[in-house]
Design an enzyme around this catalytic site. Structure first.
Site, PDB file in Angstrom:
ATOM      1  N   SER A 369      -1.063   0.138   1.371  1.00  0.00           N
ATOM      2  CA  SER A 369      -1.587  -0.384   0.090  1.00  0.00           C
ATOM      3  C   SER A 369      -0.759  -0.328  -1.039  1.00  0.00           C
ATOM      4  CB  SER A 369      -2.920   0.117  -0.301  1.00  0.00           C
ATOM      5  OG  SER A 369      -2.939   1.476  -0.209  1.00  0.00           O
ATOM      6  N   ASP A 483      -1.497   8.664   6.373  1.00  0.00           N
ATOM      7  CA  ASP A 483      -1.153   9.700   7.751  1.00  0.00           C
ATOM      8  C   ASP A 483      -1.433  10.939   7.017  1.00  0.00           C
ATOM      9  OD1 ASP A 483       0.407   8.184  10.065  1.00  0.00           O
ATOM     10  OD2 ASP A 483       0.610   7.095   8.105  1.00  0.00           O
ATOM     11  N   HIS A 624      -3.717   4.615  -6.335  1.00  0.00           N
ATOM     12  CA  HIS A 624      -2.601   3.606  -6.244  1.00  0.00           C
ATOM     13  C   HIS A 624      -1.929   3.541  -7.664  1.00  0.00           C
ATOM     14  CE1 HIS A 624      -5.900   2.673  -2.718  1.00  0.00           C
ATOM     15  NE2 HIS A 624      -4.603   2.284  -2.261  1.00  0.00           N
TER      16      HIS A 624
END
Length: 1424
Positions: A369, A483, A624
């Site tokens: 993203s 991850d 983000h």
């Protein structure tokens, strides 16, 4: 002691105060009841593990909207929640739970009304409750089976309004009827109730109809929708009349599970739910971020002095974030672009290492993203908009607007190439047209990267606007955050190794499928800084979202082992990808590379002037990137791309202003591993680069630009072993980095990789033949670099043949028209093994092998200039290897290069190595200066002597600088090869006679250029150079380089264990060749110069006169029997007679026996004797006078009689029987001083008929019959009965070759003046040939004469083979076989004997070297 009563007028002041200790491991408290003030006495560490079940008690009111949840909610109220409350106030009333569903079916609303009315009635009627004054905690439970929290905002609101309508009446009823009440509105998560939903409750229709939406399934969307749902409830309740009075409040307590990709079971027990409910009550409204987790142990939260109250919307200062986003959008994050040089390359580059920004035609990206651009353009506070993927603002591939308003990598590149393709614009998911080649997927982990790569390749191939094969592509890959965020939940799945493997899988796809590509592999971001944002209370962030998106980073305690493990995992992600790229797995093609861009390796949280984490760099979810962070990331990536590998910025300062750096005008290329190698490139500033006006016909008029083909031959140094190996990677030395080889490599280009072919490519861009990448000689990468690791001079001819075949068959080479430069270097491997078999690796053999190879080139290859380069002096390798024991594998010295690395300083072995080295170097010079290769106008061999003397850089500690060598400290590194290339080029432009013969590795080697006056590559002719006249040879002596000269420890009793030094007596039988008649010029051509006789002469010393006795004197100075001078009295045991034939041998044998027995100096029984018998020339020369088929039988019988006499009379005797020479081989036809050497008509009448082919054929047949008869005598049974006697046939004359001079005609210096005998020089050559035959095993003996001058042709015994060879000790595997069995085991014919001998020796050699070979398998390529 009772607490004082206190009136509480406002619900907001319901407080809990800390007052002191009570007892360990027990939670006890007093809660306000009947006007008392609640005080918390103790919360011990032990209570954090959870309250024991026996403490359950409850005095709370619990309502359940749906009666089927009654049992669960009562367990919650009776569980941990009651235990906590009862310890704040032991007198709290027990919970009041509804009695259960009525037998009469009712609607959910009716059921809830009944429960509410029943609760109010119970409270009013309870005898222990002061209904008007006591504070009451009421829990209203309802289930969330609809999962509308996953729906878009508008649909959520509609659903909530419907729910509020249903609940509003009940809650308002409670508000009106129940004074002093705190109401928890508890929405149980779907997992608790969904399993019960269809168990006959009758509410499925209601639930399913409430909210029916098409839900996003990504973790991000679920986290945002959960938060949005919670905020919607909070906003509705905070604004309703339920919370506008002081004595009543309703607070929603949300239950959401931690989002996880795992399939582990989620908690459903009442204990966990009750503790979560309590903890939620301890959090301010709008900050209820705790998630239910199956693995995390819950810690009970406590009131504090700063926040002693149960939180309501009013005392939480709650403001709805959902309804009132604040601030302005910060989409515009442009930058100033001032780079002056924006042009592409003059021609489309063929190598990725010369790629300018303007050469990029296509851009793409893979990732998650952060690359998809989630929230990049969202307004501050508009958290729901984080789900929007602003791909046009993406740092690595977005193309919205221009660089002046939006800073992205694509917009930077569009300043260089406005026609760039592939960038994404606007918003949309990866499948949308606006995404273009931005194939990043929101929420992706490394496991999905390969699928993204395949999709990207497919899109590029199918795009008609992209020329897939020709267009240069820039692909940025960035992954790892997700991850790491999930890694603690499944450490194996998200292990560093799996992460690296997933990156590798994606890169492998790109490497295999995509031509002309530069791949940015951006390191996984250092994610730990996110904790600073999460934990800072003064920064407004939706922590529920943060916690859901990255629980593994945010939920861990400071200084915990789990947090340390996460940080280490992050580091290993970065190191793993770095190590993957450093394997150079993706540098096997010139048009593809992967470069690690490490600017995210260290990330410091940017801060405001007040020192707080600066949330303006983040989207509203605080996870983000905002457009501001995207702009910084784009500029950081661009800067990394221009920084050399090894010097890249590893920590970007986000607080600085965005700045766009410009390419270096001198080196304007995107940086790769290869073009970043410092000191390995060279700038060629030559102006005269034009070829000849017409292709030259002469090698002496050859300009650099005329060269069209380049080739190389040699050993591992030329094959490139270890050039690119990293320090300490010893095993990688086996890798053949042919593309980096100084004389044959063509990797990259000259500015980054200095090789001789790359220098030539500056003059002729169409040059071919050079090697690229890695691979062996048979690989396509090798092309005309046909060097073989471990190759010795004896294998050079086979390399030449392979090279010629490739040049003739490859369409890129016009074999007859193209000019070729072939560079040859050999000798290092020979010296590494010379001490194991100094005969095999003698200077004479080295000379012969090299001559054969060059002869083949001379004969087969037109239009060629051959560079013959000196090999590296062994002293250089010794110095580096032995003086750096901490860096060099000294324990493997014997396996790597035994004969060079193991001799001690100042030892005889080292002196012998130096002598061999000088002899090899002399051979190179002698071969070139013979003029042998200057007989054709289009061919020449030039010796380039730059390697003759190497000066090593010495460090401050006095040790040689190992950076010039591969990890084995033997092979040169790329640094060394670069200097070799420059030195070779300089030599080629230097005239003969003035060439530099010294290489200073630390010096700056200037790159000379051809000039108008001197435009040619130098040869002897265009250098006006005359080869020096050969110095007059003063004598025909030899140098013996043997170290093994000692006799046996005791006098041997077996002839099969006889060492040269054990010989005490020498003797000889024969004819005029053994009397040495005519060996020196004089008044008489018939003078017997016995002292110069090859097999028995003892005049002078070996250094001046080469004879067998003089050789043996080096082993035993007291040897007896040799002849000196010319007189009979000094003949010693030389019983040969001029003109003798085979029939005279028995008489000579008797004479010899008598002389030995009569000598007082000879101990007949004890002294070992060496007797040489050579006869048959006269027999052949006069055979035609009386032809008889019986000659061979008679010849053999006479020799047998002589041998029988020696066998019977002489103990301890070794007999050499030398095969008769092949007379026809010496016949050279008519003309010259001696038309027929050794065949003056009066002495060899058979050669009078040489022109008669039939007569010559008869002579040859008889010659062969005599040789065969003698050859078979090696296996005569009668001479094998004694252990102290052996007869060995020495066959060096079996194929007699006339010695030739440099012009190819018979060299008469080998013959006497009358041409009938050998001169002193010829005698010396016979002595050398005999001695060498004696040291060769039976079956492997040399069967031809090599009459060429060299002082170092003498072979040596070795520690492994110290004895003179007999049939028996040539076959050690047969040692236990009886002589009789041996007799029957071998054939009686010469040919059969030879075959068996060869096969037996092969077996023996295999056994003898098995142990060494096992070791050398892995070491082979680490020697030259």
């Amino acid at each position: 002691m009772p607490l004082p009563r206190m009136a509480i007028l406002h619900m907001e002041k319901l407080s809990v105060e800390i007052s002191g200790l009570f007892q360990s491991y027990v939670l006890t408290a007093s809660i306000k009841h009947h006007g008392q003030l609640a005080r918390l006495l103790l919360v011990t560490p032990g209570i954090n593990e959870g309250l024991p079940a026996e403490h359950l008690a409850l005095g709370l009111a619990c309502l359940d909207k749906y009666s089927f949840l009654a049992q669960l909610t009562c367990r919650i109220c009776h569980g941990v929640l009651s235990d906590i409350i009862v310890h704040f106030n032991p007198s709290v009333l027990m919970p009041m739970c509804p009695s259960g569903r009525s037998a009469v079916a009712r609607s959910p609303a009716e059921d809830l009304w009944i429960q509410a009315k029943e609760l109010v009635r119970s409270l009013k009627e309870h005898p222990q409750l002061d209904f008007q004054h006591d504070w009451k905690l009421i829990n209203v439970f309802f289930s969330n089976t609809s999962q509308c929290h996953l729906c878009p905002s508008a649909q959520q609101k509609r659903y909530l309004m419907r729910r509020m309508d249903k609940l509003n009446g009940i809650l308002d009823y409670l508000r009106q009827e129940v004074p002093r009440a705190f109401v928890n509105l508890v929405e149980l998560p779907e997992i608790v109730t969904v399993s019960h939903w269809h168990q006959g409750t009758g509410f499925s229709t209601l639930a399913s109809g409430l909210c029916n939406c098409s839900r996003e399934t990504s973790k991000l969307s679920q986290a945002v929708m959960q938060w949005s749902y919670q905020e919607a409830w909070e906003g509705l309740l905070a604004a309703s009349r339920l919370n506008n009075q002081e004595s009543f409040a309703v607070v929603v307590q949300p239950f959401f599970y931690e989002l996880s990709p795992s399939e582990r079971p989620l908690p459903q027990d009442s204990t966990t739910l009750a503790l979560s409910l309590w903890n939620s009550m301890m959090e301010p409204a709008g900050h209820k971020n705790e998630l239910l987790s199956a693995t995390e142990k819950k810690t009970m939260k406590c009131p504090s002095w700063e926040s002693p109250y149960l939180f309501t919307y009013k005392n939480s200062n709650y403001r709805s974030k959902l309804l009132k986003p604040s601030g302005k959008a910060e989409i515009r994050e442009g930058a100033e672009f001032t780079c002056p040089e924006k042009d592409p390359s003059d021609m489309i580059p063929t190598t990725v290492h010369r790629l300018k920004p303007a050469d990029i035609k296509v851009i793409g990206a893979l990732g998650d993203s952060l690359t998809a651009g989630n929230g990049a353009g969202s307004k501050p506070g508009n958290i729901l908009d984080v789900l929007t993927q602003y791909r046009g603002l993406s740092w690595s591939v977005g193309g919205d607007h221009s660089i002046r308003t939006v800073t992205t990598l694509a917009n930077i590149l569009r300043e260089f190439n406005p026609s760039l393709k592939g960038f994404s614009v606007g918003t949309g998911r990866e499948h949308s047209p606006q995404a273009a080649l931005n194939q990043a997927v929101a929420g992706a982990t490394s496991w999905s990267l390969a699928a993204q790569a395949r999709k990207l390749v497919s899109l590029m191939k199918s795009d008609q606007a992209i020329h897939f094969e020709e267009d240069w592509k820039l692909i940025t890959m960035f992954i790892g955050g997700n991850d790491l965020c999930d890694s603690c939940n499944n450490p194996v799945h998200f292990s560093p190794q799996n992460f690296t493997n997933n990156i590798k899988a994606a890169l492998d796809i790109l490497h295999a499928e995509v031509p002309r590509a530069f791949v940015n592999l951006v390191q996984a971001i250092e994610i730990i800084g996110l904790r600073e944002l999460y934990k800072e209370p003064q920064v407004s962030c939706p922590r529920l979202i943060l916690r859901n998106l990255c629980s593994c980073v945010l939920k861990l305690d400071d200084n915990s082992t789990e947090l340390a493990a996460l940080i280490e995992r992050n580091r290993k992600y970065q190191e793993g990808t770095q190590a993957l790229v450093e394997t150079r797995r993706y540098d096997t093609r010139g048009d593809f590379t992967v470069v690690v861009q490490p600017f995210f390796e260290k990330v410091n949280m940017p801060r405001t002037p007040e020192g707080l984490p600066d949330s303006s760099f983040f989207a509203p979810d605080c996870f983000h990137f905002s457009a501001k962070a995207h702009a910084h990331s784009a500029s950081a990536l661009w800067k990394n791309m221009l920084e050399p590998v090894g010097q890249k910025t590893r920590q970007h300062n986000f607080e600085n202003k965005v700045h766009i750096v410009c390419p270096n005008q001198v080196e304007p290329f995107l940086s790769t591993h290869k073009n970043s190698q410092q000191g390995h490139g060279t700038w060629m500033l030559c102006k005269e680069k034009a070829p000849s006006a017409l292709p030259p016909a002469s090698v002496h008029a050859l300009r650099p630009a005329d060269i069209q083909v380049v080739a190389a031959l040699g050993d591992s140094l030329t094959a490139g072993n270890g050039i690119g190996s990293q320090e300490g990677d010893f095993l990688d030395v086996r890798t053949q980095y042919r593309g980096l080889s100084y004389s044959g490599g063509g990797d990259e280009y000259l500015e980054t990789v200095t090789t001789f072919p790359n220098i030539l490519r500056e003059f002729n861009g169409n040059l071919t033949g050079y090697a690229v990448g890695i691979g062996d000689a048979n690989s396509t990468n090798a092309f005309l670099n046909q060097a073989v690791p471990g190759a010795k001079a004896g294998e050079l001819t086979s390399q030449v043949q392979a090279l010629v075949h490739r040049m003739k068959t490859d369409s890129r080479v016009n074999f007859h028209q193209d000019w070729k430069v072939i560079t040859v270097m050999i000798g290092g491997s020979d010296l590494c093994d010379f001490c194991l078999d100094s005969n095999l690796y003698s200077a004479a053999n080295f000379f012969e092998h090299l001559r054969n190879a060059l002869d083949t080139l001379h004969r087969e290859v037109p239009r060629a200039l051959v560079n013959l380069v000196d090999f590296m002096n062994p002293s250089v390798v010794r110095q580096v290897f032995l003086k750096n024991p901490d860096k060099c594998p000294v324990q493997d010295a014997s396996a790597l290069c035994n004969c060079v690395l193991t001799p001690r300083d100042n030892s005889p072995e080292l002196a012998r190595l130096e002598a061999f080295t000088r002899a090899y170097q002399s051979s190179l010079l002698q071969l070139v200066e013979s003029g042998r290769y200057d007989t054709q106008e289009d061919f020449s061999v030039v010796l380039q002597p730059f390697f003759l003397n190497v000066q090593l850089p010495i460090l401050k500690d006095g040790r040689p600088d190992t950076s010039f060598f591969a990890p084995d400290c033997i092979h040169p590194s790329q640094k060394f090869h670069s200097q070799l290339s420059r030195a070779l080029w300089r030599n080629m432009l230097e005239p003969l006679g003035r060439k530099t013969d010294t290489l200073d590795l630390a010096a700056t080697i200037t790159m000379p250029c051809p000039t108008q006056d001197e435009p040619f590559l130098r040869t002897f002719r265009n250098s006006n150079y005359s080869y020096p006249t050969k110095p007059t040879i003063e004598n025909w002596g030899s140098d013996l380089l043997c170290m093994e000269r000692n006799p046996s420890d005791s006098i041997p009793t077996s002839v099969h264990e006889l060492r040269p030094a054990d010989i005490k007596v020498v003797a000889a039988l024969g004819d005029s060749l053994t009397t040495a008649t005519g060996a020196r010029p004089g008044n008489s051509t018939h003078t017997p110069w016995r002292g110069l006789s090859w097999s028995i002469g003892g005049d002078g010393v070996l250094e001046t006169h080469t004879t067998l006795p003089n050789i043996l004197k080096k082993f035993n100075p007291s040897i007896l029997g040799f002849s000196i001078g010319t007189g009979e009295k000094t003949a010693g045991l030389n019983v040969a007679v001029e003109g003798a034939r085979a029939r005279d041998m028995p008489a000579q044998a008797h004479d010899l026996v008598k002389r030995i027995k009569d000598s007082p100096k000879i101990n007949l029984e004890e002294d070992w004797k060496l007797v040489t018998l050579f006869i048959g020339t006269a027999d052949l020369c006069h055979y035609c006078e009386n032809p008889s088929d019986s000659l061979p039988e008679e010849y053999i019988q006479h020799i047998q009689k002589a041998l029988h006499i020696l066998y019977t009379e002489l103990p301890r005797t070794f007999v050499n029987v030398v095969e008769v020479m092949e007379l026809a081989g010496l016949h050279q036809g008519q003309g010259g001083k001696c038309a027929m050497p050794l065949a003056v008509q009066s002495n060899c009448s058979c050669l009078k008929h040489a022109e008669n082919s039939l007569a010559m054929q008869d002579l040859k047949k008889m010659n062969w019959n005599l040789q065969s008869g003698i050859s078979s005598s090696s296996h005569w049974h009668q001479y094998m009965q004694r252990d102290d006697f052996a007869m060995v046939v020495q066959p060096f004359f079996h194929n007699t070759l006339a010695p030739l001079d440099e012009r190819g005609v018979t060299d008469l210096t080998f013959f006497s003046e009358d041409c009938s005998h050998f001169s002193e020089r010829g005698q010396a050559e016979m002595a050398i040939a005999l001695w060498n035959n004696m040291l060769e095993p039976v079956g492997q003996k040399t069967t031809s004469n090599n009459f060429t001058y060299s002082r170092t042709k003498l072979k040596c015994p070795s520690a492994e083979s110290p004895f003179l060879y007999t049939l028996q000790n040539s076959l050690p595997s047969q040692a236990e076989v009886s002589s009789k069995a041996l007799y029957w085991a071998v054939p009686v014919t010469a040919v059969g004997g030879l075959v068996v001998g060869v096969l037996a020796m092969m077996v023996w050699t295999a056994i003898r070297h098995r142990q060494k070979d096992d070791l050398s398998v892995s070491m082979k390529t680490t020697s030259f």
